[in-house]
Design a protein around this motif. Structure first.
Motif, PDB file in Angstrom:
ATOM      1  N   LEU A 130       0.824  -1.206   0.000  1.00  0.00           N
ATOM      2  CA  LEU A 130       0.000   0.000   0.000  1.00  0.00           C
ATOM      3  C   LEU A 130       0.858   1.256   0.000  1.00  0.00           C
ATOM      4  CD1 LEU A 130      -2.720  -1.148   2.565  1.00  0.00           C
ATOM      5  CD2 LEU A 130      -3.121  -0.618   0.143  1.00  0.00           C
ATOM      6  N   ALA A 131       1.956   1.233   0.765  1.00  0.00           N
ATOM      7  CA  ALA A 131       2.843   2.399   0.823  1.00  0.00           C
ATOM      8  C   ALA A 131       3.519   2.643  -0.524  1.00  0.00           C
ATOM      9  CB  ALA A 131       3.885   2.197   1.918  1.00  0.00           C
ATOM     10  N   ARG A 132       3.935   1.578  -1.182  1.00  0.00           N
ATOM     11  CA  ARG A 132       4.587   1.730  -2.485  1.00  0.00           C
ATOM     12  C   ARG A 132       3.608   2.290  -3.514  1.00  0.00           C
ATOM     13  NH1 ARG A 132       8.177  -3.584  -3.737  1.00  0.00           N
ATOM     14  NH2 ARG A 132       8.927  -2.200  -5.400  1.00  0.00           N
ATOM     15  N   SER A 133       2.386   1.834  -3.451  1.00  0.00           N
ATOM     16  CA  SER A 133       1.375   2.350  -4.384  1.00  0.00           C
ATOM     17  C   SER A 133       1.110   3.834  -4.138  1.00  0.00           C
ATOM     18  CB  SER A 133       0.070   1.563  -4.233  1.00  0.00           C
ATOM     19  OG  SER A 133       0.258   0.201  -4.599  1.00  0.00           O
ATOM     20  N   ALA A 134       1.071   4.206  -2.862  1.00  0.00           N
ATOM     21  CA  ALA A 134       0.836   5.615  -2.532  1.00  0.00           C
ATOM     22  C   ALA A 134       1.973   6.494  -3.035  1.00  0.00           C
ATOM     23  CB  ALA A 134       0.664   5.772  -1.025  1.00  0.00           C
ATOM     24  N   LEU A 135       3.188   6.026  -2.907  1.00  0.00           N
ATOM     25  CA  LEU A 135       4.333   6.801  -3.364  1.00  0.00           C
ATOM     26  C   LEU A 135       4.411   6.851  -4.887  1.00  0.00           C
ATOM     27  CD1 LEU A 135       7.094   5.631  -0.850  1.00  0.00           C
ATOM     28  CD2 LEU A 135       6.065   7.915  -0.998  1.00  0.00           C
ATOM     29  N   ALA A 136       3.903   5.825  -5.535  1.00  0.00           N
ATOM     30  CA  ALA A 136       3.958   5.764  -7.001  1.00  0.00           C
ATOM     31  C   ALA A 136       3.038   6.793  -7.642  1.00  0.00           C
ATOM     32  CB  ALA A 136       3.593   4.363  -7.477  1.00  0.00           C
ATOM     33  N   ARG A 137       1.998   7.206  -6.926  1.00  0.00           N
ATOM     34  CA  ARG A 137       1.068   8.187  -7.484  1.00  0.00           C
ATOM     35  C   ARG A 137       1.712   9.577  -7.450  1.00  0.00           C
ATOM     36  NH1 ARG A 137      -2.679   4.773  -4.737  1.00  0.00           N
ATOM     37  NH2 ARG A 137      -2.601   6.023  -2.840  1.00  0.00           N
ATOM     38  N   ASP A 138       1.853  10.195  -8.591  1.00  0.00           N
ATOM     39  CA  ASP A 138       2.461  11.520  -8.714  1.00  0.00           C
ATOM     40  C   ASP A 138       3.856  11.556  -8.098  1.00  0.00           C
ATOM     41  OD1 ASP A 138       0.105  12.483  -9.876  1.00  0.00           O
ATOM     42  OD2 ASP A 138      -0.776  12.807  -7.902  1.00  0.00           O
ATOM     43  N   ALA A 139       4.605  10.468  -8.231  1.00  0.00           N
ATOM     44  CA  ALA A 139       5.927  10.381  -7.602  1.00  0.00           C
ATOM     45  C   ALA A 139       6.918  11.310  -8.284  1.00  0.00           C
ATOM     46  CB  ALA A 139       6.440   8.945  -7.671  1.00  0.00           C
ATOM     47  N   LEU A 140       7.805  11.854  -7.477  1.00  0.00           N
ATOM     48  CA  LEU A 140       8.952  12.601  -7.979  1.00  0.00           C
ATOM     49  C   LEU A 140      10.147  11.660  -7.918  1.00  0.00           C
ATOM     50  CD1 LEU A 140       8.418  15.960  -6.045  1.00  0.00           C
ATOM     51  CD2 LEU A 140       7.763  15.422  -8.396  1.00  0.00           C
ATOM     52  N   ALA A 141      10.819  11.484  -9.020  1.00  0.00           N
ATOM     53  CA  ALA A 141      11.897  10.496  -9.109  1.00  0.00           C
ATOM     54  C   ALA A 141      12.936  10.716  -8.019  1.00  0.00           C
ATOM     55  CB  ALA A 141      12.549  10.563 -10.481  1.00  0.00           C
ATOM     56  N   GLY A 142      13.224   9.647  -7.281  1.00  0.00           N
ATOM     57  CA  GLY A 142      14.278   9.674  -6.269  1.00  0.00           C
ATOM     58  C   GLY A 142      13.923  10.383  -4.990  1.00  0.00           C
ATOM     59  N   ASP A 143      12.684  10.849  -4.865  1.00  0.00           N
ATOM     60  CA  ASP A 143      12.329  11.647  -3.686  1.00  0.00           C
ATOM     61  C   ASP A 143      11.474  10.889  -2.687  1.00  0.00           C
ATOM     62  OD1 ASP A 143      12.455  14.153  -2.307  1.00  0.00           O
ATOM     63  OD2 ASP A 143      10.342  14.453  -2.815  1.00  0.00           O
ATOM     64  N   GLY A 144      11.026   9.676  -3.031  1.00  0.00           N
ATOM     65  CA  GLY A 144      10.144   8.934  -2.142  1.00  0.00           C
ATOM     66  C   GLY A 144      10.905   8.229  -1.033  1.00  0.00           C
ATOM     67  N   VAL A 145      10.288   8.144   0.152  1.00  0.00           N
ATOM     68  CA  VAL A 145      10.855   7.432   1.300  1.00  0.00           C
ATOM     69  C   VAL A 145       9.801   6.487   1.842  1.00  0.00           C
ATOM     70  CG1 VAL A 145      11.824   7.615   3.618  1.00  0.00           C
ATOM     71  CG2 VAL A 145      12.369   9.360   1.906  1.00  0.00           C
ATOM     72  N   LEU A 146      10.112   5.212   1.875  1.00  0.00           N
ATOM     73  CA  LEU A 146       9.235   4.228   2.493  1.00  0.00           C
ATOM     74  C   LEU A 146       9.802   3.950   3.875  1.00  0.00           C
ATOM     75  CD1 LEU A 146       7.931   0.978   0.727  1.00  0.00           C
ATOM     76  CD2 LEU A 146       7.829   1.449   3.162  1.00  0.00           C
ATOM     77  N   LEU A 147       9.124   4.444   4.883  1.00  0.00           N
ATOM     78  CA  LEU A 147       9.651   4.485   6.246  1.00  0.00           C
ATOM     79  C   LEU A 147       8.906   3.518   7.161  1.00  0.00           C
ATOM     80  CD1 LEU A 147      11.332   5.790   8.551  1.00  0.00           C
ATOM     81  CD2 LEU A 147       9.597   7.613   8.629  1.00  0.00           C
ATOM     82  N   LEU A 148       9.595   2.492   7.633  1.00  0.00           N
ATOM     83  CA  LEU A 148       9.060   1.643   8.699  1.00  0.00           C
ATOM     84  C   LEU A 148       9.480   2.243  10.025  1.00  0.00           C
ATOM     85  CD1 LEU A 148       7.760  -0.980   9.832  1.00  0.00           C
ATOM     86  CD2 LEU A 148      10.037  -2.029   9.663  1.00  0.00           C
ATOM     87  N   SER A 149       8.561   2.943  10.669  1.00  0.00           N
ATOM     88  CA  SER A 149       8.802   3.494  12.006  1.00  0.00           C
ATOM     89  C   SER A 149       7.510   3.306  12.787  1.00  0.00           C
ATOM     90  CB  SER A 149       9.204   4.968  11.933  1.00  0.00           C
ATOM     91  OG  SER A 149       9.566   5.449  13.213  1.00  0.00           O
ATOM     92  N   PRO A 150       7.234   2.078  13.222  1.00  0.00           N
ATOM     93  CA  PRO A 150       5.873   1.690  13.632  1.00  0.00           C
ATOM     94  C   PRO A 150       5.365   2.310  14.921  1.00  0.00           C
ATOM     95  CG  PRO A 150       7.412  -0.121  13.922  1.00  0.00           C
ATOM     96  CD  PRO A 150       8.156   0.942  13.183  1.00  0.00           C
ATOM     97  N   GLY A 151       6.250   2.811  15.772  1.00  0.00           N
ATOM     98  CA  GLY A 151       5.771   3.411  17.013  1.00  0.00           C
ATOM     99  C   GLY A 151       5.149   2.416  17.968  1.00  0.00           C
ATOM    100  N   ALA A 152       5.420   1.139  17.762  1.00  0.00           N
ATOM    101  CA  ALA A 152       4.824   0.081  18.579  1.00  0.00           C
ATOM    102  C   ALA A 152       5.728  -1.145  18.533  1.00  0.00           C
ATOM    103  CB  ALA A 152       3.431  -0.274  18.070  1.00  0.00           C
ATOM    104  N   PRO A 153       5.713  -1.962  19.583  1.00  0.00           N
ATOM    105  CA  PRO A 153       6.515  -3.188  19.579  1.00  0.00           C
ATOM    106  C   PRO A 153       6.025  -4.174  18.528  1.00  0.00           C
ATOM    107  CG  PRO A 153       5.822  -2.598  21.811  1.00  0.00           C
ATOM    108  CD  PRO A 153       5.028  -1.749  20.863  1.00  0.00           C
ATOM    109  N   SER A 154       6.831  -5.203  18.330  1.00  0.00           N
ATOM    110  CA  SER A 154       6.551  -6.181  17.280  1.00  0.00           C
ATOM    111  C   SER A 154       5.838  -7.422  17.793  1.00  0.00           C
ATOM    112  CB  SER A 154       7.878  -6.619  16.642  1.00  0.00           C
ATOM    113  OG  SER A 154       8.718  -7.218  17.627  1.00  0.00           O
ATOM    114  N   PHE A 155       5.656  -7.524  19.114  1.00  0.00           N
ATOM    115  CA  PHE A 155       5.158  -8.760  19.713  1.00  0.00           C
ATOM    116  C   PHE A 155       3.854  -9.214  19.065  1.00  0.00           C
ATOM    117  CE2 PHE A 155       6.982  -6.454  23.564  1.00  0.00           C
ATOM    118  CZ  PHE A 155       8.270  -6.838  23.250  1.00  0.00           C
TER     119      PHE A 155
END
Length: 475
Positions: free
Chosen positions: A417-442
């Motif tokens: 879903l994140a990749r699709s969101a970045l692909a819409r109107d993307a600027l080449a080389g400017d997208g960041v897919l950031l995993l920063s969940p703010g929650a544990p993984s348990f």
């Protein structure tokens, strides 16, 4: 407490137990066996762990797979792994009945000095965010100063695995699960560093106030010779310690930042913009490290430039590489909303899709939602057990704040879903897919490392190449 005291208690008929059989539990068994080979031990664990322990061939290690108040109360001392909360009902009942709970950190400090004495060269680092990077950077700079330095603790190497080792300095990371153990040992740390304090681990501690009290026990109860505190943190700046000296960082009379420039009081020392420390908060950690080094009696200013050679830790704002014009960033260590906000700030001005959510510890996400009104990324994808709660909080803001909001069942679908969101109107080389969940993984993963490895694999990066923590042990 010392291991020799465990032997004396057992000789008097007291039962000694280990509770937990993870990395810390194994280390406790190895240390006790090295110093007390004839000490009878009981291991309280699950069935799979009991089967593993049976392969050790230790005739004096008895396993019990049922853990309750009665079994805990039958023990004089329980050496507890950090992840097990002493505030669980069974543990509280056993403590009320006289069982003493300690951790490996207490045993290690007990071996370094006598009660009331300072364990020379020990620098204990804690904080809600930044403690691992601060500890590792401290070890790096001390080694650059020619000091034989140990890097250990919560960062990935149990202290008890180094119980017989010698070093000039000890860079020790402590979680909020371990800080009271230092006070329990009776031995004083030389230096105690606290980077910041805000709510975390509420399921383990039981309440926000207890978390704060446990975290700050390193400076309020362990009686360090010198406490190094962040002047910019409201809880720390208001703290009045009953003993010892306090040295502040983030204040104009000490190490602090003015923009990107590192200062020692009024003297400009270094432009930090090119350092491998992403985010202003990480450069603030450099201020903490230099203050701690000075507290050890070392001239810190000449060492500041050596931060340029620091190798960043995995899973902490770790840039994995670029795929199809999108930069993949692994911040799997992020377990609080505050950490996720700090991560977004690092990439301010770029097109970011952030993945949020995981195990639900009941933390309040309102401050994060408020920040999204003016500093939202391009897309937010929620996932995990607390994903629906975060999604519901953000839903009313999405249209007005200008970000797209998506809900995913798991990490793989969240990435899609994140990749699709970045692909819409993307600027080449400017997208960041950031995993920063703010929650544990348990629940979904064993730990944040497994989550980060999966994220790397989903991007086509080698998980093994991105997970090693450099510098552990003594060098």
């Amino acid at each position: 407490m010392r291991i020799s005291q465990l032997e004396a208690i057992a000789a008097g008929g007291g039962r000694i137990a280990l509770w937990g059989w993870g990395r810390e539990g194994h280390a406790a068994w190895r240390a006790i066996r090295a110093h007390a080979p004839a000490l009878p031990l009981t291991l309280l664990c699950n069935a799979a762990e009991a089967a593993d322990a049976a392969t050790l061939g230790d005739a004096l290690l008895a396993c019990e797979t049922q853990v309750d108040a009665a079994r805990l109360s039958a023990c004089a001392v329980v050496v507890k792994s950090p992840g097990i909360s002493p505030y669980a009902p069974d543990a509280l009942a056993a403590a009320a009945a006289g069982t003493r709970f300690i951790g490996g950190t207490a045993l290690w400090f007990g071996a370094r000095a006598a009660p009331g004495e300072v364990a020379a060269g020990t620098v204990c680092v804690t904080g809600t965010k930044g403690k691992s990077t601060t500890t590792a950077l401290l070890a790096h700079l001390l080694r650059c100063a020619g000091r034989r330095t140990a890097l250990a603790g919560n960062i990935g190497l149990p202290l008890l695995d180094l119980i017989d080792a010698d070093a000039d300095a000890w860079a020790i990371e402590l979680s909020s699960y371990q800080t009271r153990d230092v006070a329990a040992s009776g031995v004083r740390p030389d230096i105690a560093v606290v980077t910041n304090v805000f709510p975390e681990h509420l399921d383990w501690h039981g309440s926000e106030q207890r978390y704060v009290d446990d975290k700050l026990a390193l400076v309020t109860q362990a009686r360090p010779r010198i406490a190094v505190l962040n002047a910019a943190d409201p809880r720390l700046s208001a703290l009045a310690l009953p003993h010892g000296e306090v040295r502040w960082f983030g204040r104009e009379d000490g190490w602090h930042l003015r923009g990107d420039v590192l200062h020692r009081a009024g003297d400009a020392v270094l432009d930090t913009s090119a350092l491998p420390l992403p985010g202003r908060h990480n450069r603030g950690n450099l201020c903490a490290v230099l203050t701690a080094i000075e507290a050890l009696g070392i001239d810190a200013a000449p060492l500041a430039a050596a931060a340029a050679d620091f190798v960043p830790l995995p899973h902490r704002l770790q840039t994995l590489g670029t795929r199809d014009g999108v930069t993949w960033v692994n911040d799997s260590i992020s377990t609080t909303p505050h950490a996720s906000l700090a991560a977004l700030d690092v990439f301010r001005g770029r097109r970011v899709a952030i993945l949020l959510g995981g195990h639900d510890r009941g933390l309040d996400w309102q401050a994060f939602a408020d920040a999204m009104r003016t500093a939202a990324p391009v897309a937010i994808v929620t996932m995990g057990r607390n994903g629906p709660r975060i999604h519901d909080l953000l839903q009313p803001l999405a249209a007005t704040a200008g970000f797209s909001l998506h809900a995913a069942d798991d990490l793989e679908s969240a990435v899609g879903l994140a990749r699709s969101a970045l692909a819409r109107d993307a600027l080449a080389g400017d997208g960041v897919l950031l995993l920063s969940p703010g929650a544990p993984s348990f629940g979904a993963y064993r730990d944040y490392t497994a989550r980060g490895r999966h994220f790397a694999a989903l991007g086509g990066f080698d998980p093994d190449a991105i997970t090693a923590i450099p510098g552990l042990g003594i060098a």
